[in-house]
Scaffold this motif. Structure first.
Motif, PDB file in Angstrom:
ATOM      1  N   SER A  52       0.835  -1.203   0.000  1.00  0.00           N
ATOM      2  CA  SER A  52       0.000   0.000   0.000  1.00  0.00           C
ATOM      3  C   SER A  52       0.871   1.254   0.000  1.00  0.00           C
ATOM      4  N   HIS A  53       0.803   2.001  -1.096  1.00  0.00           N
ATOM      5  CA  HIS A  53       1.488   3.292  -1.104  1.00  0.00           C
ATOM      6  C   HIS A  53       0.834   4.242  -0.106  1.00  0.00           C
ATOM      7  N   ALA A  54      -0.485   4.084   0.052  1.00  0.00           N
ATOM      8  CA  ALA A  54      -1.187   4.960   0.995  1.00  0.00           C
ATOM      9  C   ALA A  54      -0.547   4.854   2.380  1.00  0.00           C
ATOM     10  N   LEU A  55      -0.170   3.627   2.729  1.00  0.00           N
ATOM     11  CA  LEU A  55       0.427   3.415   4.050  1.00  0.00           C
ATOM     12  C   LEU A  55       1.856   3.984   4.099  1.00  0.00           C
ATOM     13  N   HIS A  56       2.676   3.558   3.140  1.00  0.00           N
ATOM     14  CA  HIS A  56       4.103   3.901   3.225  1.00  0.00           C
ATOM     15  C   HIS A  56       4.349   5.358   2.861  1.00  0.00           C
ATOM     16  N   ALA A  57       3.830   5.741   1.684  1.00  0.00           N
ATOM     17  CA  ALA A  57       4.094   7.121   1.237  1.00  0.00           C
ATOM     18  C   ALA A  57       3.162   8.101   1.935  1.00  0.00           C
TER      19      ALA A  57
ATOM     20  N   ALA B  10       7.075  17.213  -9.244  1.00  0.00           N
ATOM     21  CA  ALA B  10       6.619  16.296  -8.199  1.00  0.00           C
ATOM     22  C   ALA B  10       6.151  15.011  -8.863  1.00  0.00           C
ATOM     23  N   CYS B  11       6.407  13.879  -8.211  1.00  0.00           N
ATOM     24  CA  CYS B  11       6.014  12.596  -8.799  1.00  0.00           C
ATOM     25  C   CYS B  11       4.527  12.586  -9.086  1.00  0.00           C
ATOM     26  N   GLN B  12       3.772  13.255  -8.196  1.00  0.00           N
ATOM     27  CA  GLN B  12       2.303  13.221  -8.309  1.00  0.00           C
ATOM     28  C   GLN B  12       1.814  13.864  -9.602  1.00  0.00           C
ATOM     29  N   THR B  13       2.637  14.766 -10.184  1.00  0.00           N
ATOM     30  CA  THR B  13       2.184  15.466 -11.386  1.00  0.00           C
ATOM     31  C   THR B  13       1.762  14.465 -12.462  1.00  0.00           C
ATOM     32  N   CYS B  14       2.526  13.390 -12.564  1.00  0.00           N
ATOM     33  CA  CYS B  14       2.197  12.403 -13.596  1.00  0.00           C
ATOM     34  C   CYS B  14       1.528  11.171 -13.010  1.00  0.00           C
ATOM     35  N   HIS B  15       1.903  10.813 -11.788  1.00  0.00           N
ATOM     36  CA  HIS B  15       1.432   9.539 -11.241  1.00  0.00           C
ATOM     37  C   HIS B  15       0.199   9.706 -10.369  1.00  0.00           C
TER      38      HIS B  15
ATOM     39  N   TYR C 263       3.185   7.025   6.562  1.00  0.00           N
ATOM     40  CA  TYR C 263       4.544   7.102   7.122  1.00  0.00           C
ATOM     41  C   TYR C 263       5.430   8.093   6.391  1.00  0.00           C
ATOM     42  N   GLU C 264       4.893   8.681   5.319  1.00  0.00           N
ATOM     43  CA  GLU C 264       5.593   9.762   4.613  1.00  0.00           C
ATOM     44  C   GLU C 264       7.020   9.386   4.221  1.00  0.00           C
ATOM     45  N   LEU C 265       7.188   8.137   3.741  1.00  0.00           N
ATOM     46  CA  LEU C 265       8.503   7.764   3.189  1.00  0.00           C
ATOM     47  C   LEU C 265       8.717   8.564   1.912  1.00  0.00           C
ATOM     48  N   ASP C 266       9.944   8.983   1.693  1.00  0.00           N
ATOM     49  CA  ASP C 266      10.245   9.695   0.464  1.00  0.00           C
ATOM     50  C   ASP C 266      10.193   8.717  -0.717  1.00  0.00           C
ATOM     51  N   CYS C 267       9.594   9.173  -1.818  1.00  0.00           N
ATOM     52  CA  CYS C 267       9.446   8.283  -2.979  1.00  0.00           C
ATOM     53  C   CYS C 267      10.790   7.659  -3.345  1.00  0.00           C
ATOM     54  N   GLN C 268      11.838   8.502  -3.327  1.00  0.00           N
ATOM     55  CA  GLN C 268      13.119   8.039  -3.850  1.00  0.00           C
ATOM     56  C   GLN C 268      13.867   7.157  -2.859  1.00  0.00           C
ATOM     57  N   TYR C 269      13.284   6.989  -1.678  1.00  0.00           N
ATOM     58  CA  TYR C 269      13.898   6.006  -0.777  1.00  0.00           C
ATOM     59  C   TYR C 269      13.823   4.630  -1.435  1.00  0.00           C
ATOM     60  N   CYS C 270      12.691   4.373  -2.068  1.00  0.00           N
ATOM     61  CA  CYS C 270      12.534   3.083  -2.754  1.00  0.00           C
ATOM     62  C   CYS C 270      12.865   3.195  -4.237  1.00  0.00           C
ATOM     63  N   HIS C 271      12.339   4.238  -4.887  1.00  0.00           N
ATOM     64  CA  HIS C 271      12.542   4.367  -6.337  1.00  0.00           C
ATOM     65  C   HIS C 271      13.803   5.196  -6.567  1.00  0.00           C
ATOM     66  N   ALA C 272      14.930   4.590  -6.232  1.00  0.00           N
ATOM     67  CA  ALA C 272      16.177   5.362  -6.128  1.00  0.00           C
ATOM     68  C   ALA C 272      16.682   5.806  -7.494  1.00  0.00           C
ATOM     69  N   GLY C 273      16.270   5.114  -8.567  1.00  0.00           N
ATOM     70  CA  GLY C 273      16.806   5.465  -9.878  1.00  0.00           C
ATOM     71  C   GLY C 273      16.261   6.771 -10.413  1.00  0.00           C
TER      72      GLY C 273
END
Lengths: 196, 998, 470
Positions: free
Chosen positions: A38-43, A123-128, A46-56
């Motif tokens: 669940s992105h709702a949970l993590h991002a 921002a990632c949200q702009t497209c996703h 818990y407000e994890l930064d997107c690039q913590y996981c999507h490091a590329g």
């Protein structure tokens, strides 16, 4: 001309009759994932930064899906007994990758670079979309060529200022040119910007 | 550096496939299983053909509502640190394409090497790579490489191999037979060290040095006779003022062509005084001869005589005690007076140049090499242009193939280990004797003609899979690190030798140990890491050249071994076997490499096959036309080949390129050309590459030649422009049009009229400049372009139909007399015209002008009317007539993921490597700076050994491009039709010296 | 058409045999009511066989690739576009005859305009096939139409002559089709009225659009017909003008020529009339209509052929003059190469067929000999096909850079495709002569010329037969 091709011809003709979907095909695509992450949970929560996981995303064309080892950074301690985490650890134990379902898909003749867009301060949200609110990720935008170009054109017109270069890049500059101030974003509107 | 694990499968296309082969295989087996209700029908077709048929039923709407196929994302479970999907990793390594050991930078994506470029840090090659080096990355994915070792023809384990070797060696020792190791020239120092270990362990073992073209053997013999050291001089053309090539194709196939081309091009700069003067004396029209200022055609029978005449013309006072007896002993055929006079002129120029002059001889005749070596000695250039350095000498007591043949015939050899070479193809004596040798072994990378005869095949991997090193110059060592784990079950030669000499060690450890001990200033990790990162270490040391022996005995002995030079009568023909640019080792080691086979010969423009080349006069006299199949017969044997009338050949010569007609090279090589080695000597006789008497017999059959260019004359059109150095010194626009002033007499600005308003280039404005004076036509750029842009191989038949796909071709025109033609080369790529005729005619806007002056081709928009190609004045556009195969699962691994693989029915063409432009731009933006001149190099530019191509921004007045365009030699083609090309060419300059006039 | 019915007594009669109005109707509709003759069946099966061959070949080509043709990197067009231009050219006579001759009150057109228009439609259909199948990716052929899309949006290239073709050809086809159909309506009504009740009658009833033949309807009908004629006339010029621009606007020597528009139009009319001749001569022989399609018709068409043939010949000469006069080395080379190069044979076939052979028609003897006209018409069609082949291939195969000079030879796939297009054409035409009145009944009746004193009053008949039509 194989039998199959004739059959395809027939199938195509049929399909052309009763075409269910609407133009802009993939919008709203939200496949079921092998692990109910669940992105709702993590991002979100818990407000994890997107690039913590999507490091590329910052350096490469591909944002990349995190290797299981990244998940285990926490989940070797946290909620190890939860059924979904069990699935994950099972994959890891078998040294098999988690077969995630691709949600956002561009055709192979369109070259999109996450690095360029993240570097431009998007921002990632702009497209996703508001991923941080999605329990299961869904494609929100049409992601058609027109959709891309609308943003590229407006950005050029509005002469949005470019953000300062990312620290990580300032370090690994290939050439010793100093960053210059007062740059505007100028996303490509030429064909070759995306089609090579 | 390991970027791949060795977990099955051993090779893979995607990370996904590597980690989940079953899943991928399953999905590939039935691609539509998920999305389409087709059942097993899907297996008989592909997604692409589905869309074709679907489109055929003309249903755009349906295409839109078709859900894209589901795809999986399979991340690493634990990601290697250096790997980021989508980012390229570059490794410095050394080229294993030939003995020269040029420095390479290898681009890898997701663990797969996909592109080779030159390593500018390399002090000798300085970033130059030849066509063969460029193409070697495709050789890595050659499906016909050995998949594992064999013993007695059956697949075996490495343990079995080592067992067989131990048994074979001890048996040889027991039977009192000798052990011989046949090694090619140019093994790396580490391999040599391992070989030393083997020799130490096997007292009866000796090394046989083998050069297919016989050049290095002969050169070494000559220098051994003169200095006592088996040496091959290291040529340094950048220090030369006059270079005389005798049968030496040093820009194409001889010694280290890439490095020599780089040095030659430095000397050829007309601004340099004196500009390098290049004289070529040869029996074929080689790439080198084509670029020479003065070219003297010479039949092989006269070669020794000509060299003797040359030597007589030099100042040999200091070494007369050697020269006089040798010249006395040499049996030289009489020379025609006119020819003799020209040679005297050449000698005068050499004499004037002194130690800045150099004679390069590419003959396999030791006598000829002896005379050339004496000429160089007379010029006293052993420390300047033809450097002899004791430290580079081969180990003493090495044998040459003739000696080995004698031993084999006498049945003295108990074990013969063949390291990588393929002597059975060249020397039929070895081929005949090999089966009788009690124990024989080959380490070649494929089951070639030699390995097939050997008892054991212990294949070494591709050089991109193994640790190698090279010593191109005393004091300079090049590191060849692997860029990918071995794809197949192969083992490095070094490792094998270590095992067989009883001191098993991993090749990596052994190489590292040697480097830390012998090469690196301090044995620390830092210097080791630096060496691996830079790929090269050390610097050019002071030359330690050997002194000449004062007794001519050895030299006279060599002359005594010389060949009969009785002149051939009229009507008789002499055979010349020569290496070609795409198969430059002579044994066709690259014969199974599609890029190189499709690459047309730079001079004859024949691709895929070889021909029997005759002078136009001779062909006419024999009533033969191009494509008539003749039987060429010598004492050695006979082959059937189509005839090609080749301007510039002496009338007595029939020239055949070797390395073609391989039977055991693989699927791509099979059935193309004929094996010239069949003529080279035959069962009993020693191999001779030149001078054998040959007879021709017309078979009455014809074979169409796969020519990429069928018309050789410029028809008086000013496409390639040329001038003499003298003229240029007087007039910077010599041979070129004097540009009209920018303003009219009245002072009003001059405008060229045009229908279109023109383009405003606010940002960059990309362009190319090609210096025709530096271009030798070596075609490294063509291969580099193919590799960078995923250009398909279409095969011999399609080339015959004039459908080769090269985005960059090299036009070759002849001028002057057919006997001694001027050869003009012109690299021709999309000219990115400002008024592009293709852009106005495309009905669907699939080809449009970019805001930076690029002529863009958008494949996914193209409907394939071919109108643009028809309307292209330079005919550089290429159409996908079919769906081309990219070499199956293995071959596709070399594809560049940054460039689309075009489908059937679309037009394509040179994009000025727009993917590189965009990549550099993206990086500069992320770094918050603007693009700088030099940030971007197109593939052709980067790989050009002569540095003839410059890419740059025409809106940047300080760019290198603008500097070149400002020269008087700059011009664009077809100005009269006002298409305004963005590719600038520069006039070719000839440095005609005394010989021409005196 | 009552208002044109007054015919001068000085003129030759347009219908040679004295016929009653009913007789005319019988003659023409008889063709449809009788069972097909053996000759028709033979002709039809031949045509259908060719058509099948063509369909098979094209299917194979589309599924395999354009590589099945003989084209290469130097010659990108050959048979495909040659056939396209050839058929478009054929399609010209129809509209010319029906529209322009109509506006010029050329009465003699009445008995041939129907079939000439049909020929136009079928020829344009044949032509239309080639732009589609010559594409590398016909399955995305719809890209050439400007339709709303979410690609930016991405439009078509309005500078491209190929796009102009798309519009020109489709307009031409639409207008010609409408013109043809409107002309058919009264006759469709006649057929309807003659048919016994049943499906066939119902179909014709629908097609006849409730035609009653009342004076008001005739009046409006003729106004509409006149307007359509006026609308169609400029198209005769526009279509081939635009087709010629495919070449004229390019940079290739031999294509880049300003006289192409008139040159092409003249050539089109030239070939069109030749094709009409071919068909008419066959038709009147096979269907015994030689009293309606008379020698005079044939002779008039022969005269037009002399004129247009002359224009074409002049154009050939002009090209050479301009090539020399231009002073451009490329131009000069191209035309010398045309006449003397590897494709000289094609060039001289073209010249002898299109320039020399029509001169024979100056002789009245030949002009009035059906056989001679038939042979000549075929010769001219061959010649005009070669004209397009010569223009396309000889210009491409040796252009600016000698390094890319090449040659071209067709594969059998291309030959079969050409044959297939003839199959399509004749299949459609043979079906047409069975299914519809090949001659405009109403118009022919208007030129019977009862006003002539020479001619006896029409034999007494039940007026009904008259009413059927008028």
């Amino acid at each position: 001309m194989t039998r199959a091709r004739w059959a395809l011809l027939a199938a195509a003709a049929l399909a052309s009759g009763g075409c269910p979907g609407k133009l802009g095909g993939q919008q709203g695509h939200a496949p079921v994932q092998p692990i109910a992450f669940s992105h709702a949970l993590h991002a979100g929560l818990y407000e994890l930064d997107c690039q913590y996981c999507h490091a590329g995303a910052e350096r490469s064309r591909h944002a990349g899906v995190p290797p299981a080892s990244v998940c285990l950074n926490c989940h070797s301690q946290v909620k190890t007994d939860a059924p979904e985490i069990r699935k994950l650890t099972a994959f890891v134990r078998a040294d098999r990758p988690v077969p995630w379902e691709k949600v956002h898909r561009l055709p192979d003749f369109a070259f999109f670079s996450h690095a360029s867009h993240v570097g431009a301060g998007l921002a990632c949200q702009t497209c996703h979309g508001a991923v941080q609110q999605m329990v299961r990720v869904e494609q929100q935008e049409t992601m058609t060529m027109g959709w891309c170009l609308r943003c590229h054109r407006s950005t050029r017109q509005e002469e949005r200022p470019a953000p300062a270069p990312l620290a990580t890049l300032a370090l690994n500059q290939l050439t010793g040119h100093a960053p210059i101030a007062g740059r505007h974003l100028s996303p490509p509107t030429d064909c070759s910007g995306c089609h090579r | 550096m390991k970027t791949t694990t060795t977990s099955p499968p051993r090779w893979w296309r995607t990370l996904e496939e590597r980690t989940d082969p079953q899943g991928v295989a399953a999905r590939h087996a039935d691609e539509f299983a998920d999305e389409l209700p087709l059942g097993e029908l899907g297996t008989a077709t592909s997604r692409r053909s589905f869309f074709k048929v679907m489109g055929l039923s003309a249903t755009a709407a349906m295409a839109a509502c078709q859900r894209a196929p589901r795809q999986k994302i399979l991340p690493f479970t634990t990601k290697p640190d250096e790997v980021t999907p989508g980012l390229a990793l570059w490794y410095a390594t050394a080229c294993g394409g030939c003995a020269a050991g040029c420095g390479l930078l290898v681009k890898t994506r997701d663990g797969r090497p996909i592109k080779i470029e030159g390593n500018p840090l390399h002090p000798v090659s300085g970033g130059a790579v030849c066509a063969v080096g460029q193409a070697s990355v495709l050789g890595l994915y050659d499906a016909d490489r050995a998949r594992g070792p064999r013993v007695d023809g059956r697949p075996a384990s490495w343990a079995q191999v080592d067992g067989a070797v131990a048994a074979g060696l001890s048996a040889a020792a027991r039977d009192g037979r000798t052990i011989r190791v046949l090694a090619p020239w140019g093994l790396g120092p580490t391999e040599e060290k391992a070989l030393d270990g083997f020799l130490a362990a096997q007292p009866t073992a000796r090394v046989v040095r083998f050069d297919p073209m016989g050049q290095r053997d002969a050169i070494a013999d000559a220098h051994e006779a003169l200095t006592g050291a088996r040496l091959v001089p290291e040529v340094r053309l950048d220090a030369a003022e006059v270079v005389v090539g005798v049968e030496a194709d040093f820009l194409g196939t001889f010694l280290g062509p890439a490095a020599l081309t780089r040095q030659w091009s430095v000397g050829r700069d007309p601004a340099r005084t004196p500009m390098l003067r290049h004289i070529q004396i040869e029996s074929t029209l080689s790439l080198t001869g084509a670029s020479a200022d003065t070219r003297i055609p010479l039949a092989p029978a006269l070669q020794v005589a000509a060299l003797a005449r040359l030597l007589r013309g030099l100042d040999t006072a200091s070494i007369d005690d050697l020269v006089a007896p040798v010249l006395g002993a040499v049996a030289a055929a009489p020379l025609p007076n006119e020819l003799g006079a020209r040679l005297d002129g050449v000698a005068r120029e050499l004499r004037a140049a002194g130690s800045a002059g150099v004679v390069l001889c590419g003959s396999d005749d030791p006598t000829a090499q002896l005379l050339a070596a004496l000429a160089n000695a007379a010029l006293d250039n052993a420390t300047t242009t033809a450097v002899l350095d004791r430290r580079m000498a081969a180990r003493a007591g090495e044998m040459n193939p003739d000696a080995l043949a004698a031993e084999l015939a006498a049945g003295q050899v108990g074990a013969l280990l063949i390291l990588g070479a393929n002597p059975a193809l060249v020397d039929r004596r070895l081929a005949a004797a090999l089966p009788a040798v009690p124990f024989s072994l080959s380490t070649s990378e494929r089951l070639d003609e030699t390995a097939a005869l050997a008892r054991v095949h212990a294949p070494q991997g591709h050089f991109l899979e193994t640790w190698t090193d090279h010593r191109p110059r005393a004091g300079v060592e090049v590191m060849g690190q692997p860029c990918v784990a071995p794809l197949f079950d192969t083992r490095a030669q070094t490792a094998s030798l270590l095992v067989w000499s009883g001191a098993p060690a991993d090749d990596h450890a052994f190489l590292q140990a040697r480097w830390r001990r012998e090469v690196l200033p301090d044995a620390g990790d830092a210097s080791w890491d630096a060496a691996v990162r830079n790929g090269v270490t050390g610097k050019t040391a002071a030359v330690d050249s050997p002194s000449l022996l004062r007794s001519p005995a050895a030299a006279l002995a060599l002359v005594a071994r010389g060949r009969d030079v009785t002149p051939i009568g009229p009507g008789e023909l002499q055979l010349v076997l020569h290496a070609s640019v795409s198969l430059h080792d002579g044994t066709g080691a690259t014969a199974n490499n599609g890029w190189l086979r499709e690459l047309p010969d730079p001079i004859s423009k024949v691709s895929w096959s070889n021909v029997a080349a005759l002078s136009p006069r001779q062909a006419a006299a024999l009533g033969l036309n191009d494509g008539d199949v003749v039987e060429v017969r010598t004492a050695g044997g006979a082959v059937e080949l189509p005839v090609l009338a080749q301007p510039g050949l002496p009338d007595q010569v029939v020239a055949i390129a070797v390395g073609h007609g391989r039977t055991r090279a693989g699927r791509i090589a099979a059935g193309h050309g004929a094996d010239g080695w069949a003529l080279a000597g035959g069962a009993g006789a020693p191999v001779r590459r030149a001078g054998l008497r040959a007879t021709l017999r017309a078979t009455g059959r014809r074979r169409e030649l796969a020519l990429t260019q069928t018309h050789a004359s410029q028809e008086g059109r000013a496409l390639v422009r040329q001038a003499d150095l003298g003229e240029l010194r007087r007039d910077p626009h010599a041979g070129n049009e004097v540009p009209r002033p920018a303003t009219l007499p009245g002072g009003a600005p001059r405008r060229t009229l045009g229908l279109w308003p023109g383009h405003a280039y606010e940002g960059h404005r990309w362009g190319l400049a090609v210096d025709l004076n530096k271009c030798t036509g070596c075609a490294a750029c063509v291969v580099s372009c193919s590799a960078e842009n995923n250009i398909p191989i279409v095969g011999e038949l399609e080339v015959q139909r004039r459908r080769e796909m090269h985005w960059l071709r090299i036009d070759r025109y002849y001028g002057g007399e057919p006997d001694a033609p001027e050869v003009l080369h012109q690299p021709m790529m999309c000219q990115h015209c400002e008024n592009a005729p293709c852009e106005t005619v495309c009905p669907v806007l699939a080809t449009v002008h970019s805001t930076e002056g690029l002529n863009q081709q958008v494949y996914n928009r193209c409907v394939g009317t071919r109108y643009c190609a028809n309307n292209c004045p330079t005919k550089v556009r290429r159409f996908n007539w079919f769906d081309y195969d990219h070499g199956g699962d293995l071959g596709r691994m070399v594809l560049n993921p940054d460039v689309v693989v075009r489908s059937r029915g679309v037009m394509e063409k040179c994009s000025m490597c727009v993917q590189r432009i965009e990549e550099a731009r993206a990086l500069s933006r992320r770094e918050g700076r603007d693009l700088a001149d030099g940030d971007i190099a197109t593939a052709c530019q980067q790989s050009c050994p002569a540095q003839a191509i410059t890419f740059g921004d025409a809106n940047d007045p300080k760019s290198a491009l603008q500097a070149r365009r400002a020269e008087g030699r700059a011009y664009t083609i077809l100005e009269e039709i006002n298409v305004k090309p963005q590719v600038t060419y520069m006039t070719r300059i000839k440095n005609r010296g005394e010989t021409e006039h005196g | 058409m009552a208002d044109h019915a007054s015919v001068s007594s000085l003129r030759e009669p347009l219908v040679t045999k004295p016929r009653t109005l009913a007789g005319i109707t019988d003659d023409i509709l008889g063709q449809m009511q009788r069972r097909p003759t053996a000759r028709w069946w033979i002709a039809f099966s031949l045509a259908a066989a060719l058509l099948l061959l063509g369909v098979g070949t094209v299917t194979y080509e589309i599924l395999t690739g354009i590589g099945t043709w003989g084209l290469n990197r130097t010659v990108g067009w050959a048979f495909d576009i040659t056939n396209f231009v050839f058929w478009v050219g054929i399609g010209h006579a129809g509209t010319l005859i029906s529209a322009i001759l109509f506006l010029f009150r050329q009465k003699w057109r009445t008995s041939i305009n129907r079939s000439a228009e049909a020929m136009t439609l079928f020829a344009v259909m044949c032509a239309g096939v080639f732009p589609l199948i010559h594409m590398g990716r016909p399955w995305v052929g719809f890209f050439v139409f400007p339709y709303p899309n979410d690609r930016g949006p991405l439009w078509v290239n309005f500078r491209s002559p190929l796009l102009w073709d798309v519009f020109a050809i489709s307009t031409y086809f639409t207008v010609s089709a409408v013109f043809w159909f409107v002309g058919l309506v009264p006759d469709l009504a006649t057929v309807r009225d003659r048919l016994p009740p049943g499906l066939k009658r119902r179909i014709f009833a629908v097609l006849a659009m409730g035609w009653t033949g009342s004076a008001r309807i005739w009046n409006r009908y003729e106004t509409l017909y006149m307007l359509l004629a006026g609308l169609a006339t400029p198209l005769v010029l526009s279509v081939h003008t635009i087709v010629s621009m495919d070449f004229a606007t390019s940079v290739i020597p031999g294509w880049h020529t300003t006289i192409f528009p008139p040159y092409f139009v003249a050539g089109a009319v030239f070939s069109g009339f030749a094709m009409v001749l071919t068909l008419m001569i066959v038709a009147r022989a096979v269907m015994g209509l030689d009293h309606l399609i008379t020698q005079r018709h044939l002779e008039n068409m022969a005269k037009i052929i002399i004129v247009t043939g002359g224009i074409v010949g002049l154009a050939y000469g002009t090209e050479f003059f301009i090539a020399w006069f231009s002073g451009s080395a490329y131009e000069r080379f191209t035309f010398i190469n045309r006449a003397t190069g590897p494709f000289a044979w094609a060039y001289w076939i073209m010249v002898s067929c299109n320039v020399i052979s029509p001169q024979l028609l100056w002789f009245k003897k030949l002009r009035t000999s059906t056989v001679a006209l038939f042979v000549l018409s075929l010769v001219i069609n061959v010649g005009m096909w070669f004209e397009r082949f010569v223009i396309i291939v000889t210009s491409l195969h040796r252009d600016f850079l000698p390094s890319s000079w090449g040659t071209y030879a067709p594969t059998k796939i291309e030959v079969f495709t050409l044959l297939g297009s003839f199959g399509l054409f004749f299949t459609l035409f043979l079906l047409f002569v069975r299914a519809l009145p090949v001659i405009s009944i109403g118009e022919v009746k208007s030129v019977l010329g009862y006003a002539r004193p020479k001619l006896a009053a029409p034999p007494a008949e039940p007026a009904s037969s008259v009413l059927e039509v008028a």
